[in-house]
Design an enzyme around this catalytic site. Structure first.
Site, PDB file in Angstrom:
ATOM      1  N   ASP A 205     101.368 -19.745  38.931  1.00 12.64           N
ATOM      2  CA  ASP A 205     101.973 -19.877  37.605  1.00 12.64           C
ATOM      3  C   ASP A 205     101.645 -21.253  37.013  1.00 12.64           C
ATOM      4  OD1 ASP A 205     103.601 -19.928  35.337  1.00 12.64           O
ATOM      5  OD2 ASP A 205     105.296 -18.988  36.348  1.00 12.64           O
TER       6      ASP A 205
ATOM      7  N   SER B 166     110.577 -15.482  32.369  1.00  9.98           N
ATOM      8  CA  SER B 166     110.293 -16.694  31.594  1.00  9.98           C
ATOM      9  C   SER B 166     111.508 -17.073  30.746  1.00  9.98           C
ATOM     10  CB  SER B 166     109.038 -16.468  30.750  1.00  9.98           C
ATOM     11  OG  SER B 166     108.526 -17.683  30.263  1.00  9.98           O
TER      12      SER B 166
ATOM     13  N   HIS C 247     101.721 -16.480  35.629  1.00 11.58           N
ATOM     14  CA  HIS C 247     103.015 -16.362  34.950  1.00 11.58           C
ATOM     15  C   HIS C 247     103.314 -14.930  34.513  1.00 11.58           C
ATOM     16  CE1 HIS C 247     106.470 -17.962  32.842  1.00 11.58           C
ATOM     17  NE2 HIS C 247     106.080 -17.402  31.709  1.00 11.58           N
TER      18      HIS C 247
END
Length: 334
Positions: free
Chosen positions: A274, A144, A302
């Protein structure tokens, strides 16, 4: 302490370690809990200094001559402990380092300049130097926000790296908007910057955040959610400052703007479901770096380190092994 029972089923130790670190749940119970889990994995918490700046990290093993060290960078509002589920499945002989990103966990909290993607890259480089990780090429993994940082780091410090893994990385121009990005656009239109989906202030917002990040429902009891929220709220001012910095003009597309500079072998791992940064971003990386390896995980959102830790560890190790074989073949040919 082998298993923790929660409504909706059993969550094993690594899952709770991830959740508590991701939600920044301080307190004696969690400190003992994470201490126990780190200890069972052979990890030791350490500190290093770069001038007056302090980094907190945990590590296992020592560098060796055959396999690169592994440095893990976590995402927004998480800590180094989010990687515990993945580390469980990594070889005990591997030198592993996971660091609290700038302002997170036990690492210094200073100013907005440190929270831009370039600012974080600079700080991570200082960390790498402070522990001597730059003495030989290492493998860098980021997820991320940490994936954004890892990619930009690879663009700026190529000689430090043997290879890179980007897990659901932020910082790209995505062909398809995710649920999170769609919500952000609505927030920008209405200027309601007090309702950022990743910075919850109520139990309902916390539940919404968990649904956004995880494909598999966690079904945490209400009292646990309230405890997590109560301990997270004091950090919300920092999270908001950080968030506004990384979605600002100079950071939002940092990875996109630096892709063409990356020379290290690249692996991309993405959860197909995600909802934070859309899986279509994998095609963006592949278009810029045709030789990159892409793995899209079914039934995964995610939070890859939480939902598919064994698979993530396997993919990373297989990729590192392949790069070692390629390196040996290149040496023989030369």
């Amino acid at each position: 302490m082998e298993l923790i029972m929660l409504s909706g089923g059993i969550l094993v130790l690594p899952v709770l370690a991830f959740i508590t670190s991701f939600l920044f749940w301080p307190g004696v119970l969690v400190n003992v809990y994470n201490w126990y889990w780190r200890r069972s994995l052979g990890l030791v918490v350490r500190y290093s200094q770069s001038g007056c700046y302090r980094f907190c990290y945990c590590s296992r093993g020592t560098p060796n001559g055959t396999t690169p060290s592994l440095l893990l960078l976590h995402g927004f509002s998480a800590t180094k402990d989010m990687w515990l589920p993945v580390i469980k499945y990594l070889p005990k002989s591997l030198h592993v380092v996971c660091v609290d990103m700038p302002g997170h966990g036990g690492t210094s909290r200073t100013c907005a300049d440190d929270y831009s993607i370039q600012g974080q890259v600079t700080r991570i480089h200082q960390f790498v130097q402070s522990i001597g990780l730059d003495k030989r090429p290492f493998h860098l993994v980021g997820t991320s926000m940490g994936g954004n940082v890892a990619g930009v780091y690879a663009a700026h410090y190529p000689t430090n790296l043997s290879s890179v893994t980007l897990v659901c990385p932020a910082g790209l121009v995505y062909p398809t908007d995710s649920e999170f990005i769609s919500r952000l656009r609505e927030i920008e239109k209405t200027q309601q910057d007090d309702s950022i989906p990743l910075i919850p202030s109520t139990p309902q917002e916390l539940e919404d955040m968990l649904r956004l990040c995880c494909y598999t429902p966690l079904n945490l009891p209400r009292q646990v959610l309230r405890g997590l929220l109560a301990n997270r709220i004091p950090n919300n001012g920092f999270y908001k400052e950080l968030f506004m910095e990384i979605i600002g003009e100079k950071s939002r597309h940092s990875l996109q703007e630096n892709l063409h500079l990356i020379k290290s072998p690249i692996q991309v791992i993405w959860g197909k479901e995600d909802q934070v940064v859309d899986v279509s971003g994998a095609t963006v990386v592949q278009a810029a770096l045709p030789n990159c390896q892409v793995a899209v995980l079914e039934n995964c959102g995610h939070s890859v380190a939480l939902e598919r830790p064994r698979k993530a560890a396997s993919l990373i190790m297989n990729f590192m092994s392949a790069q070692a074989v390629n390196g040996e073949s290149s040496k023989k040919l030369s």
